[in-house]
Design an enzyme around this catalytic site. Structure first.
Site: not given
Ligand code: ADP
Length: 190
Positions: A14, A89, A128, A134, A146
């Site tokens: 994404k 999400r 990554r 990270r 996740r």
């Molecule tokens: P990825 O999609 O690779 O897991 P992101 O950078 O989108 O990574 O998100 C990292 C973390 O941030 C998620 O595992 C979650 O804990 C939190 N997070 C991100 N976006 C949301 C959301 N919309 N609602 C709840 N938690 C979120």
């Protein structure tokens, strides 16, 4: 106004695709993951609260992320459109976003969902994790959690947009340019 939800499991690409799309379509990129990581780094109250969830691979509570995204939308009144990356999400987040955008008369144009199989996702995330620093990308059990949370809480968001005829599935396996082409084709047909 072009408002896009870029959807898919962790590691689906994404962020990579969002960078290319914002340039081509002149949009503002709103990534909840990026915003949360910035809060964490700045050690704000919000960041400290979010950290507890992020380091376990759990979702940050809806109330926190919804408030955060609404503030970012309001902070960009002249945007030609937004790419929402990593948001919504949960179905509650999708409903809240719908309400805010409908009030402004600028609803979501399309929801593009990238599909990548789990083995490929885990491979990409571990790779990554090696150079991004990270922590949530360096531990296979956090990655697996996740993906589990994605399947349980996030995948149902597809139905929300499908019911509104806004959902489009995109094959997320291939070269970056191939996938970008598939996304552009879908956007240009809106
Ligand atoms: P990825 O999609 O690779 O897991 P992101 O950078 O989108 O990574 O998100 C990292 C973390 O941030 C998620 O595992 C979650 O804990 C939190 N997070 C991100 N976006 C949301 C959301 N919309 N609602 C709840 N938690 C979120």
């Amino acid at each position: 106004m072009l408002n896009i939800v870029l959807f898919g499991p962790p590691g689906a690409g994404k962020g990579t695709q969002a960078e290319k799309l914002i340039e081509k379509y002149n949009l503002v990129h709103l990534s909840t993951g990026d915003i949360l990581r910035a809060e964490l780094k700045a050690e704000t109250e919000l960041g400290k609260e979010a950290k507890k969830f992020m380091e376990k691979g759990e979702l940050v509570p809806d109330s926190v992320v919804i408030g955060m995204i609404v503030a970012k939308i309001d902070a960009n009144p002249n945007a030609k459109g937004f790419i929402f990356d990593g948001f919504p999400r949960t179905t509650a987040q999708a409903e809240a976003l719908d309400e805010v955008l409908n009030k402004k008369g600028t609803p979501i144009s399309i929801m593009l969902a990238l599909f990548v199989d789990d083995d490929e996702l885990i491979k990409r995330l571990l790779l990554r994790g090696k150079d991004s620093g990270r922590a949530d990308d360096q531990d296979q059990s956090i990655i697996e959690n996740r993906i589990k949370v994605y399947n349980k809480d996030t995948a149902p968001v597809i139905d929300f947009y499908d019911d509104k005829n806004k959902y489009k599935a995109i094959d997320g396996v291939g070269s970056i340019d191939e996938i970008f082409f598939r996304l552009c084709e879908a956007i240009d047909s809106v």
